[in-house]
Scaffold this motif. Sequence first.
Motif, PDB file in Angstrom:
ATOM      1  N   ILE A   1      50.828  24.830  41.440  1.00 47.41           N
ATOM      2  CA  ILE A   1      49.757  24.862  40.450  1.00 47.41           C
ATOM      3  C   ILE A   1      49.038  26.203  40.480  1.00 47.41           C
ATOM      4  O   ILE A   1      48.673  26.749  39.434  1.00 47.41           O
ATOM      5  CB  ILE A   1      48.797  23.680  40.677  1.00 47.41           C
ATOM      6  CG1 ILE A   1      49.506  22.385  40.283  1.00 47.41           C
ATOM      7  CG2 ILE A   1      47.500  23.844  39.888  1.00 47.41           C
ATOM      8  CD1 ILE A   1      48.764  21.125  40.626  1.00 47.41           C
ATOM      9  N   ASP A   2      48.847  26.771  41.670  1.00 49.23           N
ATOM     10  CA  ASP A   2      48.220  28.091  41.788  1.00 49.23           C
ATOM     11  C   ASP A   2      49.008  29.158  41.033  1.00 49.23           C
ATOM     12  O   ASP A   2      48.432  30.006  40.340  1.00 49.23           O
ATOM     13  CB  ASP A   2      48.120  28.496  43.257  1.00 49.23           C
ATOM     14  CG  ASP A   2      46.718  28.328  43.802  1.00 49.23           C
ATOM     15  OD1 ASP A   2      45.752  28.398  43.016  1.00 49.23           O
ATOM     16  OD2 ASP A   2      46.584  28.105  45.014  1.00 49.23           O
ATOM     17  N   SER A   3      50.318  29.135  41.207  1.00 48.73           N
ATOM     18  CA  SER A   3      51.166  30.142  40.578  1.00 48.73           C
ATOM     19  C   SER A   3      51.035  30.103  39.056  1.00 48.73           C
ATOM     20  O   SER A   3      50.894  31.141  38.398  1.00 48.73           O
ATOM     21  CB  SER A   3      52.626  29.933  40.991  1.00 48.73           C
ATOM     22  OG  SER A   3      53.457  30.909  40.402  1.00 48.73           O
ATOM     23  N   LEU A   4      51.053  28.891  38.493  1.00 46.91           N
ATOM     24  CA  LEU A   4      50.899  28.749  37.049  1.00 46.91           C
ATOM     25  C   LEU A   4      49.466  29.062  36.617  1.00 46.91           C
ATOM     26  O   LEU A   4      49.243  29.696  35.576  1.00 46.91           O
ATOM     27  CB  LEU A   4      51.287  27.324  36.631  1.00 46.91           C
ATOM     28  CG  LEU A   4      51.219  26.994  35.137  1.00 46.91           C
ATOM     29  CD1 LEU A   4      52.047  27.961  34.306  1.00 46.91           C
ATOM     30  CD2 LEU A   4      51.678  25.557  34.890  1.00 46.91           C
ATOM     31  N   ALA A   5      48.484  28.653  37.422  1.00 49.99           N
ATOM     32  CA  ALA A   5      47.081  28.905  37.091  1.00 49.99           C
ATOM     33  C   ALA A   5      46.785  30.404  37.005  1.00 49.99           C
ATOM     34  O   ALA A   5      46.002  30.845  36.153  1.00 49.99           O
ATOM     35  CB  ALA A   5      46.169  28.252  38.131  1.00 49.99           C
ATOM     36  N   LYS A   6      47.398  31.208  37.869  1.00 49.61           N
ATOM     37  CA  LYS A   6      47.195  32.652  37.836  1.00 49.61           C
ATOM     38  C   LYS A   6      47.634  33.238  36.507  1.00 49.61           C
ATOM     39  O   LYS A   6      46.972  34.132  35.955  1.00 49.61           O
ATOM     40  CB  LYS A   6      47.961  33.317  38.984  1.00 49.61           C
ATOM     41  CG  LYS A   6      47.345  33.086  40.353  1.00 49.61           C
ATOM     42  CD  LYS A   6      48.209  33.682  41.454  1.00 49.61           C
ATOM     43  CE  LYS A   6      47.643  33.377  42.826  1.00 49.61           C
ATOM     44  NZ  LYS A   6      48.517  33.888  43.918  1.00 49.61           N
TER      45      LYS A   6
END
Length: 241
Positions: free
Chosen positions: A216-221
């Motif tokens: 989720i972090d990777s996509l959120a960035k």
Amino acid sequence: MNKIIENVFAWHHLLKELLYPHKCPFCGTVTMDSICGVCRENVIFVEEPRCKKCGKPVRAEEQEYCNDCEKREHAFETGISIFLHQGTVAQSLYRFKYHNKRIYAKDYARLFMEICGKQIRRWEIEALIAVPVHRKRKRKRGYNQAEILAEAISEMSGIPYISDAAVRVNETVPQKRLDPSKRRRNMEHAFRMQKVLPTYSHVLIIDDIYTTGATIDSLAKKLKKQGVKVYFFTISIGQGF
């Protein structure tokens, strides 16, 4: 004529219910509800106290963050999940993800509306985005479980689902095989935005399970680069102690 058509549809629905009755997505018991009474009593819902960032349960009210979130920053604002990922919940999600139990998505979406609906309105969510899977994995499995869940939530909530916002460009190793640090490296360049979002300011990422938050972090960035605040929803979440 309209009355005849209505009666035909009514009988068709009744026959379908008799031949293919709705079953609890956790234990398979025939029920009219999204989850049967026994499972509602036995599964572990995520309740307070929980981490202010990822929503994992924590031991004490005064503990603001779980062990994971104390150690690292996240690109998302915060998130919410329904269940702790264990027992019948984990088994249900496994069937949903790998055994073509796409029908579970509607039950999960109903539970989402029941338990998380007020919070999503407080966050002023304007659009839903599912975590993409790589095209090869989607071709092999036949579907993306997060996408099906996002579609069901969109239908029930009225919040638009943007199906083509991002793509998964790297065929990453399954996260469950890796430790937390390797999970983050594994997901560093996994996604690419393929369209500019409309003037949304609050977006909700949809996925099935939250463990360390690396995916989720990777996509959120990527989403944050377009100037939006990013939140997430998953059906289940790991332990935060």
